[in-house]
Design an enzyme around this catalytic site. Structure first.
Site, PDB file in Angstrom:
ATOM      1  N   GLU A   1      -0.173   1.443 -13.881  1.00 48.26           N
ATOM      2  CA  GLU A   1       0.538   0.969 -13.035  1.00 48.26           C
ATOM      3  C   GLU A   1       0.434  -0.604 -13.866  1.00 48.26           C
ATOM      4  OE1 GLU A   1      -1.307   0.865  -8.946  1.00 48.26           O
ATOM      5  OE2 GLU A   1      -0.730   2.859  -8.434  1.00 48.26           O
TER       6      GLU A   1
ATOM      7  N   GLU B   1       0.328  10.027  -9.151  1.00 52.24           N
ATOM      8  CA  GLU B   1      -0.279   9.728  -7.664  1.00 52.24           C
ATOM      9  C   GLU B   1       0.574   9.697  -6.591  1.00 52.24           C
ATOM     10  OE1 GLU B   1      -2.304   5.610  -7.657  1.00 52.24           O
ATOM     11  OE2 GLU B   1      -3.098   5.893  -9.917  1.00 52.24           O
TER      12      GLU B   1
END
Length: 515
Positions: A196, A319
């Site tokens: 991220e 995810e």
């Protein structure tokens, strides 16, 4: 004298006629020589240093009264083996970009402590480190997926990690590994180059991260001389298509094997709601975000196709899952939530989406394995339970490494307050041994649907199946009732002249297998 309410009788009659007249869902399943294999790695999992996922979840320590192997709970080991998990991602998540791997190797009593700044501000003693994780993966026969630090690390630290894990011997890091008790290197193929990076990994722009990625990937060496590292770039947040565009445009193909994608299912980002006490409106909203995964995968894949028409780079959804408010009375930084039939719906529909996009989606990782978000296992002291999501993933593991069978059908709709969603989700596969597997989900909170599947000329003699269902949408397993929701034999399976007919009840998941 008894009076009849004729309007009520007529209404009941009309409703019964409507139900009886409801047309079955017609599904055609075909064999396509060009169809992809559904990679087993789509059924991967994710364990972050977050709340009670690692400490107090997977890892209880060797001195614990809970039966364990090298500190890892034996009951969880057996459960994950039964699940046939193909890979496990660790140590994060956001945690990965503040984790310094050298703090987690060597004698446990000499390791420094650290503060987990992302999740609850707790102090960790680094007793669960690289050796513990990679040895666990060997025990599970699962491939490790190491998410390595880019956000607060250096190229030197990163490449020394690769050397420590993979170099046979004679290098400083390999010799240190041997001193720490591991003679031979581990077989680690999958490496995440940060996590991220648009957010907790550094709040970077796509252009800046693409340059950083190129630098780190250049110095990563596959010391085992096997089939090469599988380097996964930190990918887009949900529908940030610009991010994918930049990575595919600016990173040379010889430096990258996978691009990640993160997307969670929730009611609203700022008002996620309870994991157990939710309304139908909240359920419908959650399923709407879950089903958007198909649009996300389609659009990100289209961008990748533009730069990679030969499909050499994988889309890795590392995810995904449901995200709600934490259970009352628990640490808000630990993300502990329950797991209901709503989560079974998310799991079944998401896996069907990934299966049907198997040409580009080569890996996915449910968040997370134990005690966090959409976990497959929950623990409380010595107790352990398996969630509805666990059961769905176990039912679906028949698809692992099987050939995709394309399906074609028009789904009936699940309607709520003027909005509509497709009620039925289906994916199908065929193994090398000729076994045909069809997985189906009905997300409608009220209506059942008859599904008729035309299998054409496939040489199938008979079908059997399993079903996961419950009386109430909010039903879940508890430590007092750990088997309230478990798969049952699907008794009403009709198969005649190449047509498979099943009844799919409201909010249920079915898998039927033919031989």
């Amino acid at each position: 004298m008894k009076f009849f309410n004729y309007s009520t009788v007529i209404l009941a009659f009309l409703c019964s006629v409507a139900v009886s007249a409801q047309e079955p869902v017609q599904v055609t399943v075909t064999e396509d020589a060009e169809a992809p294999i559904i990679s087993k790695h789509i059924y991967g999992h994710f364990s972050e240093h977050l709340g009670r996922c690692i400490y107090g979840g997977l890892y209880v320590g060797e001195e614990s009264m809970v039966p364990n192997t090298a500190g890892v709970r034996n009951d969880i080991i057996e459960a994950l083996k039964e699940l046939k998990i193909p890979n496990l991602r660790w140590p994060g998540g956001c945690f990965a970009d503040t984790y310094h791997w050298k703090d987690g190797v060597g004698p446990k009593d000499e390791r420094p402590t650290m503060v987990n700044r992302w999740w609850g501000g707790v102090t960790e003693d680094n007793s669960f480190g690289t050796h513990d994780f990679l040895n666990l993966c060997e025990t599970l026969n699962a491939e490790p997926y190491l998410a390595a630090n880019v956000g607060s690390s250096t190229v030197k630290e990163f490449t020394e990690y690769v050397e420590y894990v993979l170099h046979q011997g004679g290098s400083p890091m390999a010799e240190w590994r041997k001193e720490n008790g591991r003679e031979n290197p581990w077989d680690v193929k999958y490496w995440g180059v940060g996590n991220e990076m648009w957010g907790c990994g550094g709040n970077m722009t796509a252009e800046h991260y693409a340059d950083i990625y190129r630098q780190y990937a250049t110095f990563m060496t596959d010391w085992t001389n096997s089939d090469g590292l599988f380097r996964i770039a930190s990918g887009a947040n949900v529908d940030d298509y610009h991010w994918t565009e930049v990575l595919m445009r600016d990173i040379p193909k010889h430096l990258i094997e996978g691009v990640a994608l993160h997307s969670y299912s929730f009611v609203e980002w700022n008002e996620k709601g309870s994991s157990i006490d939710y309304s139908e409106e909240q359920y419908f909203s959650t399923m709407k975000t879950a089903l958007k995964m198909d649009t996300l995968v389609t659009k990100h894949s289209a961008i990748m196709d533009k730069y990679d028409p030969n499909n050499t780079i994988a889309l890795v959804v590392d995810e995904w899952g449901g995200w709600y408010d934490v259970m009352e009375g628990t640490n808000p930084g630990f993300l502990y939530q329950q797991n209901t039939m709503r989560d079974a719906m998310i799991a079944g529909t998401s896996l069907n989406i990934f299966n049907n996009h198997a040409r580009r989606v080569k890996m996915a990782n449910l968040a997370q394995t134990v005690n966090v978000l959409q976990a497959v296992v929950l623990t409380e002291d010595e107790k352990m339970l398996l969630t509805p999501t666990y059961h769905v993933m176990k039912m679906y593991n028949v698809h692992q490494d099987a050939k995709l069978l394309p399906v074609d059908f028009d789904s009936p709709t699940y309607k709520f307050e003027g909005e509509e969603l497709p009620a039925i989700s289906i994916s199908a596969s065929k193994t090398d041994a000729g076994q045909v597997n069809v997985s189906m989900v009905n997300i409608d909170a009220h209506k059942s649907h008859t599904v008729e599947i035309n299998l054409g000329d496939m040489d199938i003699k008979d079908f059997s199946g399993t079903i996961l269902s419950s009386e109430d949408l909010q039903d879940h397993n508890t430590f007092d009732q750990p088997e309230k929701i478990t798969p049952k034999e699907l008794k009403k399976v009709k198969f005649r002249k190449g047509i498979l007919e099943v009844e799919v009840p409201p909010f249920s998941v079915l898998v039927v297998t033919g031989k």
